[in-house]
Design a protein around this motif. Structure first.
Motif, PDB file in Angstrom:
ATOM      1  N   ILE A   1      -7.510  -0.290  10.526  1.00  0.00           N
ATOM      2  CA  ILE A   1      -7.986  -0.121   9.151  1.00  0.00           C
ATOM      3  C   ILE A   1      -7.895   1.349   8.752  1.00  0.00           C
ATOM      4  CG2 ILE A   1      -9.991  -0.365   7.639  1.00  0.00           C
ATOM      5  CD1 ILE A   1     -10.869  -2.716   9.318  1.00  0.00           C
TER       6      ILE A   1
ATOM      7  N   LYS B   1      -4.457   2.652   7.408  1.00  0.00           N
ATOM      8  CA  LYS B   1      -4.077   1.752   6.321  1.00  0.00           C
ATOM      9  C   LYS B   1      -2.870   2.300   5.573  1.00  0.00           C
ATOM     10  CE  LYS B   1      -7.704   3.840   3.482  1.00  0.00           C
ATOM     11  NZ  LYS B   1      -8.185   4.730   4.510  1.00  0.00           N
TER      12      LYS B   1
ATOM     13  N   GLU C   1      -0.430   1.761   1.790  1.00  0.00           N
ATOM     14  CA  GLU C   1      -0.549   1.287   0.418  1.00  0.00           C
ATOM     15  C   GLU C   1      -0.165  -0.182   0.314  1.00  0.00           C
ATOM     16  OE1 GLU C   1       1.588   3.701  -2.312  1.00  0.00           O
ATOM     17  OE2 GLU C   1       0.458   5.536  -1.863  1.00  0.00           O
TER      18      GLU C   1
ATOM     19  N   LEU D   1      -3.104  -2.272   1.639  1.00  0.00           N
ATOM     20  CA  LEU D   1      -4.195  -2.266   0.666  1.00  0.00           C
ATOM     21  C   LEU D   1      -3.841  -3.109  -0.553  1.00  0.00           C
ATOM     22  CD1 LEU D   1      -5.455   1.435   0.684  1.00  0.00           C
ATOM     23  CD2 LEU D   1      -6.768  -0.592   1.290  1.00  0.00           C
TER      24      LEU D   1
ATOM     25  N   SER E   1      -4.084  -6.734   0.306  1.00  0.00           N
ATOM     26  CA  SER E   1      -5.486  -7.108   0.499  1.00  0.00           C
ATOM     27  C   SER E   1      -6.208  -7.284  -0.835  1.00  0.00           C
ATOM     28  CB  SER E   1      -6.202  -6.050   1.345  1.00  0.00           C
ATOM     29  OG  SER E   1      -5.590  -5.925   2.616  1.00  0.00           O
ATOM     30  N   VAL E   2      -5.968  -6.388  -1.767  1.00  0.00           N
ATOM     31  CA  VAL E   2      -6.592  -6.510  -3.087  1.00  0.00           C
ATOM     32  C   VAL E   2      -6.066  -7.744  -3.814  1.00  0.00           C
ATOM     33  CG1 VAL E   2      -6.797  -5.439  -5.368  1.00  0.00           C
ATOM     34  CG2 VAL E   2      -7.059  -4.042  -3.313  1.00  0.00           C
TER      35      VAL E   2
ATOM     36  N   ASN F   1      -2.923  -4.978   9.802  1.00  0.00           N
ATOM     37  CA  ASN F   1      -3.717  -4.193   8.858  1.00  0.00           C
ATOM     38  C   ASN F   1      -4.255  -5.059   7.729  1.00  0.00           C
ATOM     39  OD1 ASN F   1      -3.246  -1.883  10.306  1.00  0.00           O
ATOM     40  ND2 ASN F   1      -1.738  -1.030   8.901  1.00  0.00           N
TER      41      ASN F   1
ATOM     42  N   ILE G   1      -8.209  -5.605   6.952  1.00  0.00           N
ATOM     43  CA  ILE G   1      -8.784  -5.146   5.681  1.00  0.00           C
ATOM     44  C   ILE G   1      -9.381  -6.310   4.897  1.00  0.00           C
ATOM     45  CG2 ILE G   1      -8.273  -4.079   3.454  1.00  0.00           C
ATOM     46  CD1 ILE G   1      -6.084  -2.448   4.903  1.00  0.00           C
ATOM     47  N   THR G   2      -8.659  -7.430   4.808  1.00  0.00           N
ATOM     48  CA  THR G   2      -9.179  -8.573   4.047  1.00  0.00           C
ATOM     49  C   THR G   2     -10.437  -9.152   4.684  1.00  0.00           C
ATOM     50  OG1 THR G   2      -7.649 -10.088   5.186  1.00  0.00           O
ATOM     51  CG2 THR G   2      -6.957  -9.216   3.050  1.00  0.00           C
TER      52      THR G   2
ATOM     53  N   MET H   1     -13.241  -6.868   3.807  1.00  0.00           N
ATOM     54  CA  MET H   1     -13.542  -6.984   2.380  1.00  0.00           C
ATOM     55  C   MET H   1     -14.282  -8.276   2.054  1.00  0.00           C
ATOM     56  SD  MET H   1     -10.003  -5.719   0.531  1.00  0.00           S
ATOM     57  CE  MET H   1     -10.617  -6.161  -1.113  1.00  0.00           C
TER      58      MET H   1
END
Length: 315
Positions: free
Chosen positions: A222, A225, A227, A230, A233-234, A289, A293-294, A297
């Motif tokens: 993490i 990370k 881009e 990320l 994940s978003v 990754n 990250i997810t 989150m």
């Protein structure tokens, strides 16, 4: 009910699930569990305890309630929509070599463990039975779409549909759904001792699976990370769940149906996505990754999502 009480009730649903994930992280750091344990336990969950949980939940279910055709059709259509939205966005914003991994990370959720655990916590037997049917449906779609998109952007790889179909046909979760349906449809009862023993065995599934998810998370990954990770994940945890849940509400889904759909849409990226990327010679670090990250989150995004839906009176 004031906002504080509403938020507290929301935490009652999400915290037990994510507490087990963080417990897995802690146990791994303490050295009480290791990679061998995680590997063995994960295989036990996938091959035995989770299929048992799905089988028993369907055997106990009222098929007239659990077999919700409009819900299943919308879920399938929404999964396809998420796949193509991610693909369209990736074509404009993501480097060519990383598009397949980005897309898989953005649309492939961990419905079989996290989604089912949350559904069980929020809706009990209905969440498990209706959710199990959705899991059986989505496994087929996830495998086919993931191999297709990874092969498209992975040089030298071809889509082996024979292998895909074989993996789908031999998937223990799909087999458990198919075996359970006749018992449910014809109201075939099993001996009480079989059901009790099965419940004991199936009860291992969710805590063991969630602990394994926590134990496999890498905090260092993490920190490293990118881009792309990320962005994927978003897309997975915020953009697609919002779009899909709003579309479901517009089409008339509400209450338990809408809540179940949201929980499945908002589940973090499935660990199986890493295995598939690695098997096809892709950027496995990027896939790891996205999963890490997810998953981190999810404890926040799902809690806030359920809180918002309850505040709006949609679930």
């Amino acid at each position: 009910m004031n906002l504080l009480e509403l938020f507290a009730r929301t935490l009652d649903i999400t915290l037990p699930v994510f507490a087990m994930v963080f417990l897995g992280i802690g146990l791994k750091r303490l050295g009480w569990i290791d990679r061998t344990f995680v590997s063995t336990a994960s295989a036990l969950v996938f091959k035995a305890t989770l299929p048992t949980l799905i089988f028993l939940s369907l055997v106990k279910a009222d098929l007239s309630v659990a077999l919700d055709i409009p819900l299943m059709l919308f879920f399938a259509a929404a999964t396809l929509g998420q796949f193509f939205i991610s693909w369209l966005w990736a074509c404009f914003r993501i480097p060519y070599a990383e598009r397949g991994i980005y897309i898989q990370g953005a649309f492939r959720g961990n419905c079989g463990v996290v989604g089912l655990a949350l559904a069980a916590g929020m809706y009990g037997n209905y969440g498990l039975s209706a959710g199990s049917l959705l899991v059986g449906l989505v496994i087929v779609m996830y495998n086919a779409l993931s191999v297709w998109i990874l092969a498209t952007y992975q040089p030298g790889q071809a889509t082996d549909w024979r292998s895909i179909l074989k993996n789908i046909a031999m998937n223990p979760l799909i087999i458990s759904v198919l075996v359970a349906l006749p018992f449910t449809a014809f109201s075939i009862s099993l001996p009480r001792w079989v059901m009790t023993s099965g419940d004991y065995f199936a009860s291992l599934t969710l805590p063991l699976a969630l602990i394994c998810i926590g134990a496999t998370l890498s905090v260092s990954s993490i920190r490293d990370k990118s881009e792309v990770a990320l962005g994927s994940s978003v897309m997975k945890m915020v953009v697609l769940p919002v779009i899909s849940t709003a579309a479901a509400w517009v089409l008339g889904f509400k209450g338990e149906q809408l809540g179940l759909l949201f929980l499945f849409f908002a589940s973090p990226t499935a660990a199986a996505s890493f295995v598939m990327v690695k098997a096809m010679g892709g950027n496995a670090a990027l896939a790891a990754n996205i999963i890490a990250i997810t998953t981190m989150m999810a404890s926040i995004s799902i809690t806030l999502g359920i809180f918002a839906l309850r505040l709006l009176g949609w679930v």
